[in-house]
Design a protein around this motif. Structure first.
Motif, PDB file in Angstrom:
ATOM      1  N   UNK A 229       0.808  -1.226   0.000  1.00 51.81           N
ATOM      2  CA  UNK A 229       0.000   0.000   0.000  1.00 51.81           C
ATOM      3  C   UNK A 229       0.835   1.267   0.000  1.00 51.81           C
ATOM      4  N   UNK A 230       2.141   1.130  -0.145  1.00 51.91           N
ATOM      5  CA  UNK A 230       3.035   2.278  -0.040  1.00 51.91           C
ATOM      6  C   UNK A 230       2.667   3.430  -0.958  1.00 51.91           C
ATOM      7  N   UNK A 231       2.269   3.111  -2.193  1.00 50.40           N
ATOM      8  CA  UNK A 231       1.967   4.173  -3.162  1.00 50.40           C
ATOM      9  C   UNK A 231       0.674   4.917  -2.844  1.00 50.40           C
ATOM     10  N   UNK A 232      -0.153   4.369  -1.946  1.00 51.41           N
ATOM     11  CA  UNK A 232      -1.401   5.029  -1.583  1.00 51.41           C
ATOM     12  C   UNK A 232      -1.215   6.063  -0.478  1.00 51.41           C
ATOM     13  N   UNK A 233      -0.106   5.985   0.245  1.00 49.06           N
ATOM     14  CA  UNK A 233       0.065   6.796   1.442  1.00 49.06           C
ATOM     15  C   UNK A 233       0.526   8.209   1.106  1.00 49.06           C
ATOM     16  N   UNK A 234       0.060   9.193   1.876  1.00 51.87           N
ATOM     17  CA  UNK A 234       0.495  10.578   1.658  1.00 51.87           C
ATOM     18  C   UNK A 234       1.891  10.848   2.197  1.00 51.87           C
ATOM     19  N   UNK A 235       2.447   9.909   2.964  1.00 51.67           N
ATOM     20  CA  UNK A 235       3.803  10.031   3.503  1.00 51.67           C
ATOM     21  C   UNK A 235       4.563   8.751   3.182  1.00 51.67           C
ATOM     22  N   UNK A 236       5.864   8.761   3.400  1.00 56.33           N
ATOM     23  CA  UNK A 236       6.668   7.565   3.175  1.00 56.33           C
ATOM     24  C   UNK A 236       6.216   6.445   4.104  1.00 56.33           C
ATOM     25  N   UNK A 237       6.370   5.207   3.622  1.00 55.33           N
ATOM     26  CA  UNK A 237       5.928   4.051   4.405  1.00 55.33           C
ATOM     27  C   UNK A 237       6.551   4.047   5.790  1.00 55.33           C
ATOM     28  N   UNK A 238       7.836   4.365   5.867  1.00 57.51           N
ATOM     29  CA  UNK A 238       8.523   4.340   7.161  1.00 57.51           C
ATOM     30  C   UNK A 238       8.050   5.436   8.110  1.00 57.51           C
ATOM     31  N   UNK A 239       7.324   6.410   7.575  1.00 51.17           N
ATOM     32  CA  UNK A 239       6.816   7.503   8.408  1.00 51.17           C
ATOM     33  C   UNK A 239       5.341   7.330   8.761  1.00 51.17           C
ATOM     34  N   UNK A 240       4.809   6.125   8.547  1.00 55.73           N
ATOM     35  CA  UNK A 240       3.382   5.883   8.783  1.00 55.73           C
ATOM     36  C   UNK A 240       3.172   4.697   9.716  1.00 55.73           C
ATOM     37  N   UNK A 241       2.166   4.809  10.557  1.00 53.73           N
ATOM     38  CA  UNK A 241       1.657   3.670  11.320  1.00 53.73           C
ATOM     39  C   UNK A 241       0.536   3.047  10.506  1.00 53.73           C
ATOM     40  N   UNK A 242       0.653   1.754  10.200  1.00 45.00           N
ATOM     41  CA  UNK A 242      -0.285   1.088   9.300  1.00 45.00           C
ATOM     42  C   UNK A 242      -0.955  -0.074  10.019  1.00 45.00           C
TER      43      UNK A 242
END
Length: 373
Positions: free
Chosen positions: A102-115
């Motif tokens: 889902x990385x391309x869906x996020x408004x921030x980098x994957x490492x900067x998100x709680x998923x």
């Protein structure tokens, strides 16, 4: 002493906390709310950490809350909620691989998100070669790590401990499902009208089908519109908003109140009629509600909502529930924190709790219930 848990709802307009006993039949021990000055929290983002920490300490003191471990609700512009279909895989593998899918869906980098995600169901479809393909439907929840960390730091600065963070929309669903446990299972559209955002959640017996968070709508937007129309200050506009009442179509059937009892709305008298800006704002909100429900109906034919549940201070405007029921053609009721525990077989503390009739405490109640399991 019975073990307790606290749900903490941090909104733009104020703080709400609910302390429940754990166990089969949770009891409401204490609750409290405290208004926040404008700008301390903006659509879920902390703008003034020191003021927020100070307000949290005051809330715990004034409400005499005992438990210092809290479940914090997250919501707002920093949160992404989206329904997805993915190729089926075992739950453990799905959890491990989700951030890469889902990385391309996020408004921030994957490492900067709680998923995280909520499993909605699975089905078998046919691929382009005519072969069966097993799919899984999930509700993806992603929050900017910085926004969550800011909330946690404020909680800790106030001498509290954040034991978990939970999506406020899921707490809303949980509370609504608890309140309806003794009723016939049906699909509900739950709408929480806050100060700066509106949360839409559609579920059946606690199983979510749709979640949408609309930032920029809510009670504060209505107040600003009134102030602009009348050329007055926000405090005066807020008083005018609370004094006004929204008219339901004359003689139409409105299903409203806590019990959803049908009644025919009589003609309104001129006294207390809502200003035009307030009525326009209410119609704008109802248009968003209708668009959200219509979208869900078009994409999920199996779970059309059969009733509407209203929560939040913005939904307590006089006449709003009646107007919503008529406009959307759904039985409509307002939900309060006391209704949630009554529906689940729980009860208030024998000493009594001020404020458990307020719909503003529903999300905090749902957060606490989530920690009980």
């Amino acid at each position: 002493m019975a073990r307790t848990v606290v749900g903490l709802d941090i909104g733009s307009s104020g703080l709400r906390a609910v302390e429940l006993t754990t166990g089969r039949s949770p009891q409401l021990v204490r609750s409290g709310s405290l208004p926040l000055p404008p700008g301390v929290v903006d659509a879920g983002a902390v703008r003034n950490p020191d003021q927020l920490a100070q307000a949290l300490r005051r809330l715990w003191h004034d409400a005499r809350l005992h438990h210092r471990r809290v479940v914090v609700g997250i919501s707002g512009a920093s949160v992404l909620v989206r329904q997805l279909e993915l190729d089926w895989m075992p739950p453990a593998d799905l959890r491990k691989s989700l951030r890469y899918q889902v990385g391309e869906l996020l408004p921030v980098a994957v490492d900067d998100a709680n998923i995280d995600h909520v499993l909605l169901g699975e089905h078998v479809t046919t691929d382009e070669q005519g072969q069966p393909r097993r799919m899984v439907r999930i509700l993806l929840v992603a929050a900017a790590r910085g926004a969550v960390d800011d909330l946690v730091r404020c909680v800790e600065s106030a001498g509290l401990q954040a034991s978990a963070a939970d999506l406020s929309a899921l707490a809303l669903i949980r509370a609504s499902a608890y309140a309806a446990q003794r009723a016939e299972p049906t699909t509900e559209a739950v709408v929480d009208v806050g100060a700066e955002k509106v949360t839409f959640a559609i579920h059946t017996a606690g199983r979510p089908h749709l979640v949408r968070i609309a930032v920029g709508l809510g009670g504060a937007a209505l107040t600003r519109a009134l102030a602009e129309q009348a050329g007055c200050g926000l405090e005066e506009a807020e008083r005018a908003k609370l004094a006004g009442r929204l008219p339901a179509p004359e003689g139409e059937l409105a299903l409203s109140g806590h019990g959803g009892t049908p009644s025919v709305v009589p003609p309104r008298t001129p006294e207390g009629v809502a200003p035009a800006a307030l009525l326009d704002g209410a119609h704008q909100l109802l248009a968003e509600m209708r668009a959200t429900i219509d979208f869900h109906r078009s994409s999920d034919h199996e779970h059309p909502p059969s009733r509407l549940v209203l929560v939040g201070g913005g939904a307590e405007l006089t006449g709003f529930a009646e107007l919503a029921g008529v406009t959307l053609g759904l039985p409509t009721r307002r939900l309060a924190a006391g209704d949630v525990l009554a529906g689940s077989g729980g009860r208030r503390h024998r000493g009594g709790v001020a404020g458990d009739s307020s719909s503003e405490l529903v999300v905090a109640t749902g957060l606490a219930l989530g920690a009980i399991g």
